[in-house]
Design a protein around this motif. Sequence first.
Motif, short mmCIF file in Angstrom:
data_model
loop_
_atom_site.label_atom_id
_atom_site.label_comp_id
_atom_site.label_asym_id
_atom_site.label_seq_id
_atom_site.Cartn_x
_atom_site.Cartn_y
_atom_site.Cartn_z
N ILE A 33 0.64 -1.10 -0.18
CA ILE A 33 0.14 0.27 -0.08
C ILE A 33 1.02 1.31 -0.12
O ILE A 33 0.16 2.25 -0.39
N TYR A 34 1.71 0.75 1.17
CA TYR A 34 2.76 2.06 1.28
C TYR A 34 3.59 3.28 0.02
O TYR A 34 2.99 4.14 -1.00
N TYR A 36 2.40 2.19 -3.51
CA TYR A 36 1.79 2.87 -5.13
C TYR A 36 1.32 4.29 -3.96
O TYR A 36 0.68 4.59 -4.98
N LEU A 37 1.16 4.73 -2.85
CA LEU A 37 1.05 6.05 -2.48
C LEU A 37 2.12 6.75 -2.05
O LEU A 37 1.45 8.03 -1.66
N VAL A 40 0.83 10.39 -3.27
CA VAL A 40 0.10 10.82 -2.47
C VAL A 40 1.13 11.28 -1.55
O VAL A 40 0.76 12.29 -1.07
N LEU A 41 1.86 10.08 -0.72
CA LEU A 41 2.11 10.29 0.52
C LEU A 41 2.82 11.82 0.68
O LEU A 41 3.21 12.21 1.14
N VAL A 173 -6.09 1.42 -4.34
CA VAL A 173 -5.82 3.00 -4.00
C VAL A 173 -6.04 2.99 -5.69
O VAL A 173 -6.80 4.56 -5.84
N SER A 177 -9.36 6.67 -5.84
CA SER A 177 -8.34 7.27 -6.98
C SER A 177 -9.00 7.88 -7.93
O SER A 177 -9.51 9.00 -8.56
N MET A 185 -8.30 13.23 -2.23
CA MET A 185 -6.95 11.53 -1.80
C MET A 185 -5.67 12.17 -1.05
O MET A 185 -5.84 11.88 0.02
N SER A 186 -5.81 13.59 -0.83
CA SER A 186 -4.78 13.80 -0.44
C SER A 186 -5.16 14.03 1.59
O SER A 186 -4.50 14.30 2.26
N TRP A 190 -6.79 8.76 1.20
CA TRP A 190 -4.82 8.12 0.61
C TRP A 190 -5.10 6.67 2.82
O TRP A 190 -4.33 5.83 2.55
N LEU A 279 -2.37 2.60 -12.03
CA LEU A 279 -2.90 1.88 -11.21
C LEU A 279 -3.89 0.55 -11.14
O LEU A 279 -3.09 -0.61 -10.99
#
Length: 445
Positions: A33-34, A36-37, A40-41, A173, A177, A185-186, A190, A279
């Motif tokens: 998960i981390y 793929y994000l 965004v992160l 994800v 999105s 999402m932000s 997330w 994605l």
Amino acid sequence: MPTQPLTDRNRMARRASLAAAVGTAIEYYDFAIYGYLAVVLAPLFFAGQEGLVGLLGTLGVVASGFLARPLGGLFFGWMGDRRGRKVVLMATVTCMGAATTLTGLLPTYSSIGVAAPILLTILRIAQGFSAGGEIGGAASLSTESAPSRRRGLFGSATSVGISLGMAAAAATVGTLSAFTTSAQMSSWGWRVPFLIAAPLLVAAALYRMRVEDSPLFLKMVEEAAPPKAPVAEVVRSHKAGVARVVGIAYSTMTTGGIVSVYLLVHLSAVLKYPLTGALWLIVLIMLMPLALIPLSGSLSDRFGRRRVLACAMVAFVVLAVPCFLLMQQDSLALAVVAALILNIPFSVQQGVVYTQYSELFPTRVRYTGVSLGFNIGGVIGSGIVSLVATWLVAATGASIAPAFYIVFAAIVGLVVVGTMRETSRHDLEQATDSAAPAMAGEVEE
């Protein structure tokens, strides 16, 4: 312990393989998960760092999780060789689920400043510590429970679980999105994939509670006391086996990491394709191996692990550069074709490697040996693959640069495979890391 009838052994093998696949799927959902994000992160936890610089900071946290994996491998490997595979696999999935759920509850940089990326890194390290014990246990349980002539097929369940978990992570994800704005999402979107880890944890723990421990481990305990210091025994007596697992893990996790998790970063941040489309491509390339992985495992039962692995590595050498050239033609359709082609050798090698790792060690130290070698290879493979690939693009200005890293890693794997002898017909209870490659005609029919 009397020999089990084949039907009972097949039934036990299916249950063990399913337990390995289910638990590994959830672990790798949580761990992926981390990655793929990451796009965004980056601005949420590394505020003030723009573009690839902020992304590199976020990917650095990814790397920290991999750095913790050898420690987790040593701890859980020691426990698994002394207490059994089942109890440790319960512990790893619980640790992973808790760390992932807490990540979804973290405040961001705008709320608590520099403490945000620090806490994020701590939880990522906890995830890595847990993941370090998962593969060695899942591979040991599935191969030790399988009939000797079908170890490749049943052992491939670990890879099936990895693909399912990473596909589920990308699908989650991707769905978010697609149905949320960038601001949503932000703001909160997330968090959802991380929080899903809580019910998944419960499901995995309940299923693993119902599975018998490895029959080979139980037989070993009946006949002799478990090793008091499995780590010391592995380092003293099985250095060659550990080195081979390190080399193969580095090769397969680097090539596979670039054509799977890193590919999302490459397509969205480097080639500027839409994040949602990228994605769903990842979902597709993670689901595609579900048919090829068991086929590859079965083929390795027939033709040998070395031959199947070598074919996959040669394919990476041949295909990497042409496929990366195809990706940068400003066509998402061509990028999809190129990514799918590259994931054929990825799927083939994934169907073999975890059985191969298990066959290099005897039952008494198998969990420790596989965990140690796999996680050291992971640190220098998947742990830094996205960092290296992103740095290569930034340093050279060439979006094709990661393809040459694939070629290098595949050649390393070919060299390691060339030093090994065939193990597919070895007695798993007395598996050996013998150094010499098989001579002509030595591979058993």
